[in-house]
Design an enzyme around this catalytic site. Structure first.
Site, PDB file in Angstrom:
ATOM      1  N   LYS A  45      -6.275  30.639 -15.525  1.00  0.00           N
ATOM      2  CA  LYS A  45      -7.736  30.715 -15.425  1.00  0.00           C
ATOM      3  C   LYS A  45      -8.385  30.793 -16.810  1.00  0.00           C
ATOM      4  CE  LYS A  45      -7.393  34.194 -12.458  1.00  0.00           C
ATOM      5  NZ  LYS A  45      -5.998  34.101 -11.964  1.00  0.00           N
ATOM      6  N   THR A  46      -7.844  31.654 -17.666  1.00  0.00           N
ATOM      7  CA  THR A  46      -8.393  31.774 -19.023  1.00  0.00           C
ATOM      8  C   THR A  46      -8.158  30.496 -19.811  1.00  0.00           C
ATOM      9  OG1 THR A  46      -7.986  34.165 -19.006  1.00  0.00           O
ATOM     10  CG2 THR A  46      -8.319  33.127 -21.149  1.00  0.00           C
ATOM     11  N   ASP A  88     -13.611  37.654 -17.446  1.00  0.00           N
ATOM     12  CA  ASP A  88     -12.389  37.841 -16.672  1.00  0.00           C
ATOM     13  C   ASP A  88     -12.571  39.063 -15.759  1.00  0.00           C
ATOM     14  OD1 ASP A  88      -9.855  37.339 -15.796  1.00  0.00           O
ATOM     15  OD2 ASP A  88      -8.843  38.169 -17.543  1.00  0.00           O
ATOM     16  N   THR A 123      -8.901  37.737  -9.528  1.00  0.00           N
ATOM     17  CA  THR A 123      -7.712  37.726  -8.669  1.00  0.00           C
ATOM     18  C   THR A 123      -8.050  38.246  -7.280  1.00  0.00           C
ATOM     19  OG1 THR A 123      -7.123  39.937  -9.470  1.00  0.00           O
ATOM     20  CG2 THR A 123      -6.138  38.061 -10.611  1.00  0.00           C
ATOM     21  N   ARG A 158       2.875  31.761 -16.980  1.00  0.00           N
ATOM     22  CA  ARG A 158       3.032  32.864 -17.935  1.00  0.00           C
ATOM     23  C   ARG A 158       4.403  33.507 -17.797  1.00  0.00           C
ATOM     24  NH1 ARG A 158      -1.603  36.441 -17.247  1.00  0.00           N
ATOM     25  NH2 ARG A 158      -2.671  35.149 -18.774  1.00  0.00           N
TER      26      ARG A 158
END
Length: 343
Positions: A67-68, A112, A161, A220
């Site tokens: 997302k980032t 975020d 999330t 990640r």
């Protein structure tokens, strides 16, 4: 405080610099999420052709899926500046005023964990998102006054999330809403191969596939496992990541062939051994394994459900027959029958 397992999908403090080095340099290089990427590219191209700021955008999905990274790539594609913050960091409207007034036309504000904004801050954002203005209070008490301040037309990108925790008025103000899904193994193979090249790690196809298969569908996690397997290959092997080297390294890290880690195993075994396979409430499971209920819901449960090891029912969490068999238990007939009716 949540435990930091090797498979924890949130970014850890000591890996932010290496994460930045492994990020793609353009939207075209971003692997996976094909539908999301296509939708964003169309919106970006249209905004550039009209010479207008992009619509406010919301990304939601499990942590660690990009997302980032997508927000940063969108800013690069638009040639815009981006300022980043997070919901828990913002405490007062004044914190937002400083960010918003510093934005130029077309710039991006990335928030975020936007679901963790305080209600007062959400309401403060509504006119900023719709009318590009904020009302700044310049006095308190009986003589309180507010001064309207006009903002440049900016784009807010939110990431969460917990989509269900966003209020309906907040969700309605995003023109683009995109859900990110877990990555299939083929996409993760591409990501691990690219990252290994950047890090200068020799690999073979089988070694890359072994890491990708155990990465919980999360880039990640894949990059983190790659770095730990690289260390093992350097010290205990000839430096090259093969299937055997990756399997041995991941075994030592308590990451099994499905990508389950120690906490995953504890959750499933607790449901099976302590609560007869369920149904059991998430608060009870969290207390049994010593983990935060929110972390169970956000981090562990989505992956366990995707892998078919856990079922959420109106009465609580249940271990599936696959979970019984994975840990060497014989599924009770009730679990087998429940699995038939749930499918």
């Amino acid at each position: 405080m949540a435990r930091a397992e090797i498979t924890t999908p949130e970014a850890l403090a000591d890996e932010r610099l290496t994460d930045a080095a492994l990020r793609p340099s353009g939207l075209a290089e971003f692997v996976g999420q094909a539908k999301v990427k296509e939708s964003l590219q169309i919106a970006i191209d249209a905004a550039k052709q009209r010479k207008e700021p992009l619509d406010h955008t919301l990304f939601f999905g499990p942590p660690g899926l990009g997302k980032t990274t997508l927000a940063l790539l969108m800013a690069k594609e638009l040639g815009a500046a981006i300022r980043t913050t997070s919901g828990p960091v913002l405490e007062r409207p004044g914190d937002l005023v400083g960010l918003l007034t510093g934005l130029k036309r077309g710039d991006i504000l990335f928030i975020d964990e936007v679901h963790r904004l305080r209600p007062a801050l959400e309401e403060f954002l509504y006119p900023a998102m719709e009318e590009y203005r904020v009302d700044v209070r310049i006095a308190d008490g009986p003589h309180a006054q507010t001064l309207p301040m006009q903002l440049e037309h900016f784009t807010l990108i939110g990431a969460t999330t917990r989509f269900g925790l966003l209020t309906p008025p907040m969700r309605a103000r995003f023109g683009l809403v995109e859900r990110l899904h877990y990555y299939p193994p083929d996409d993760l193979v591409q990501i691990v191969t690219r990252s290994a090249g950047i890090l200068g790690v020799p690999t073979d196809a089988a070694g890359v596939a072994e890491i990708a298969r155990r990465s919980r569908g999360t880039p990640r996690v894949a990059n983190r496992l790659l770095k730990r397997v690289r260390d093992f290959a350097q010290v205990r092997a000839d430096g090259k990541i093969t299937a055997a080297v990756a399997a041995e390294a991941l075994k030592r890290l308590d990451v099994d062939e499905f990508g389950l880690d120690d906490m995953d195993a504890r959750i499933l075994k607790a449901i099976i051994e302590m609560f007869d396979g369920g149904p059991v409430g998430v608060q009870t499971v969290a207390a049994a394994v010593g983990e935060d209920p929110g972390t169970l819901e956000e981090v562990y449960e989505p992956f366990l459900m995707q892998q078919g090891f856990l079922a959420r029912t109106p009465r609580g969490r249940c271990a599936t027959p696959a979970a019984y068999r994975h840990f060497g238990f014989v599924p009770p007939k009730s679990a087998e029958q429940a699995g038939i009716f749930e499918t």
